[in-house]
Design an enzyme around this catalytic site. Structure first.
Site, PDB file in Angstrom:
ATOM      1  N   LYS A  62       5.053 -11.422   2.808  1.00 53.41           N
ATOM      2  CA  LYS A  62       3.825 -11.793   2.742  1.00 53.41           C
ATOM      3  C   LYS A  62       3.566 -11.869   0.968  1.00 53.41           C
ATOM      4  O   LYS A  62       3.961 -10.866   0.394  1.00 53.41           O
ATOM      5  CB  LYS A  62       2.613 -10.689   3.109  1.00 53.41           C
ATOM      6  CG  LYS A  62       1.404 -10.634   2.767  1.00 53.41           C
ATOM      7  CD  LYS A  62       0.302  -9.848   3.598  1.00 53.41           C
ATOM      8  CE  LYS A  62       0.083  -8.453   3.055  1.00 53.41           C
ATOM      9  NZ  LYS A  62      -0.360  -8.351   1.560  1.00 53.41           N
TER      10      LYS A  62
ATOM     11  N   GLU B 157       0.343 -12.606  -1.962  1.00 56.29           N
ATOM     12  CA  GLU B 157      -1.299 -12.865  -2.309  1.00 56.29           C
ATOM     13  C   GLU B 157      -1.363 -13.980  -3.040  1.00 56.29           C
ATOM     14  O   GLU B 157      -0.823 -14.440  -3.968  1.00 56.29           O
ATOM     15  CB  GLU B 157      -1.808 -11.500  -3.103  1.00 56.29           C
ATOM     16  CG  GLU B 157      -1.497 -10.360  -2.287  1.00 56.29           C
ATOM     17  CD  GLU B 157      -2.267  -8.938  -2.965  1.00 56.29           C
ATOM     18  OE1 GLU B 157      -2.914  -9.043  -4.080  1.00 56.29           O
ATOM     19  OE2 GLU B 157      -2.125  -7.794  -2.480  1.00 56.29           O
TER      20      GLU B 157
ATOM     21  N   SER C  44       0.862  -1.257   0.011  1.00 55.75           N
ATOM     22  CA  SER C  44       0.014  -0.136  -0.023  1.00 55.75           C
ATOM     23  C   SER C  44       1.109   1.240   0.073  1.00 55.75           C
ATOM     24  O   SER C  44       0.312   2.428  -0.330  1.00 55.75           O
ATOM     25  CB  SER C  44      -0.905   0.078   1.312  1.00 55.75           C
ATOM     26  OG  SER C  44      -0.126  -0.338   2.297  1.00 55.75           O
TER      27      SER C  44
ATOM     28  N   GLU D  64      -8.977 -10.404   3.572  1.00 52.44           N
ATOM     29  CA  GLU D  64      -9.139  -8.864   3.171  1.00 52.44           C
ATOM     30  C   GLU D  64     -10.750  -8.948   2.720  1.00 52.44           C
ATOM     31  O   GLU D  64     -11.058  -9.574   1.851  1.00 52.44           O
ATOM     32  CB  GLU D  64      -8.210  -8.522   2.184  1.00 52.44           C
ATOM     33  CG  GLU D  64      -8.619  -6.800   1.906  1.00 52.44           C
ATOM     34  CD  GLU D  64      -7.400  -6.137   1.335  1.00 52.44           C
ATOM     35  OE1 GLU D  64      -6.525  -6.309   1.485  1.00 52.44           O
ATOM     36  OE2 GLU D  64      -7.987  -4.758   1.013  1.00 52.44           O
TER      37      GLU D  64
END
Ligand code: KIV
Length: 291
Positions: free
Chosen positions: A116, A118, A48, A185
């Site tokens: 991390k 996704e 982000s 999420e």
């Protein structure tokens, strides 16, 4: 709260002991130090950053070099929290080799403790490859911001039973592959509750309701520092943009009208008590003297 360094084993233990895990994103030395003082368990150096630090419209363009640069600042500022580096888009998708090399850079150059990535089922082999290289991995399923917009799927996940089953199989795949936790999420509260109960690894929710083992939120969102848009799942704990704006306007006004610097901020050749204590020296000056 432990005072020693939070490890991957501690995060797993917190799930077993039903202690809620606190997580936040951070992108710099100052906020990473403040998060340490606040006793936050896990810091995500999130991609982000692409939006809130580097000003891109999405997270897609952010690069490994940019992520490593900010990770260095975060890891200098926080020695206690578990620090997770968020692998940017296309740093792990093409091959196991790419994933291991880039995750290795994150650990060696950025100083993070884990990475991390996704994706669930489709990333199972990638997670296994990272674990074989002894790199702890956190998963990220439900809405996956790097690719969901490409598929027109920027929406809440787990609204139907079938959808919920898909989230569960993604979570199970990550658990089997050896991930130590997974972000959920924008998943419905019902589905994240079911997934959390069925997993032995912690779920970390963002827009996934109250039943996850931990919660994460984008720092700039919760501080009211990112104003372009605020998702429904964000709770604002401060309105810093407004505060900063006000401070900058006051500063400008003071300079323009000759009110800053005042007598208090001014040095003179001869002063009654002219001894400068270390605290009065500029921090930059102190730095120069040490180097
Ligand atoms: O990059 C990020 O900030 C994230 C959070 C939304 C979990 O991945």
């Amino acid at each position: 709260m432990v005072n020693s360094k939070v490890t991957v084993s501690e995060i797993l233990k917190m799930k077993r002991e039903k202690r809620r895990i606190t997580c936040i994103t951070s992108y710099d030395y100052t906020t990473a130090s403040l998060a340490e003082k606040a006793g936050i368990d896990l810091i995500l150096v999130g991609d982000s950053a692409g939006m809130v630090v580097f000003g891109y419209n999405t997270t897609t363009p952010v690069t490994m070099d940019e992520m490593i640069l900010i990770s260095k600042a975060v890891t200098r500022g926080n020695k206690r929290s578990l620090i997770v580096g968020d692998m940017p888009f296309m740093s792990y998708q093409a091959s196991d080799e790419d994933a291991v090399r880039n995750a290795g850079r994150f650990i060696k150059e950025g100083g993070v403790d884990a990475v991390k990535i996704e994706g669930g089922l489709r990333m199972k082999r990638r997670v296994e490859a990272l674990i074989r290289a002894d790199i702890p991995v956190m998963g990220h399923i439900g809405l996956t911001p790097q690719t969901s917009p490409l598929w027109g799927a920027y929406r809440v996940q787990g609204r139907t039973e079938k959808d919920g089953e898909n989230v569960l199989s993604d979570a199970k795949a990550l658990e089997e592959a050896g991930a130590f936790a997974t972000v959920l999420e924008m998943v419905t509260a019902e589905v994240s509750k079911m997934v959390t109960e069925k997993l032995s690894i912690p779920t970390i929710g963002i827009g996934a309701g109250p039943f996850c083992d931990g919660q994460i939120i984008v720092l700039n969102d919760m501080l009211g520092l990112y104003e372009k848009f605020t998702p429904k799942f964000v709770k604002r704990y401060a309105e810093l943009s407004k505060e900063i704006q006000k401070a900058l306007e006051n500063y400008k006004d003071d300079v323009v009208n000759g009110r800053f610097p005042g007598e208090e901020q001014t040095f003179h050749m001869k002063e009654p008590d002219a001894k400068t204590t270390p605290q009065q020296q500029s921090p930059h000056k102190k730095q120069e003297q040490h180097s």
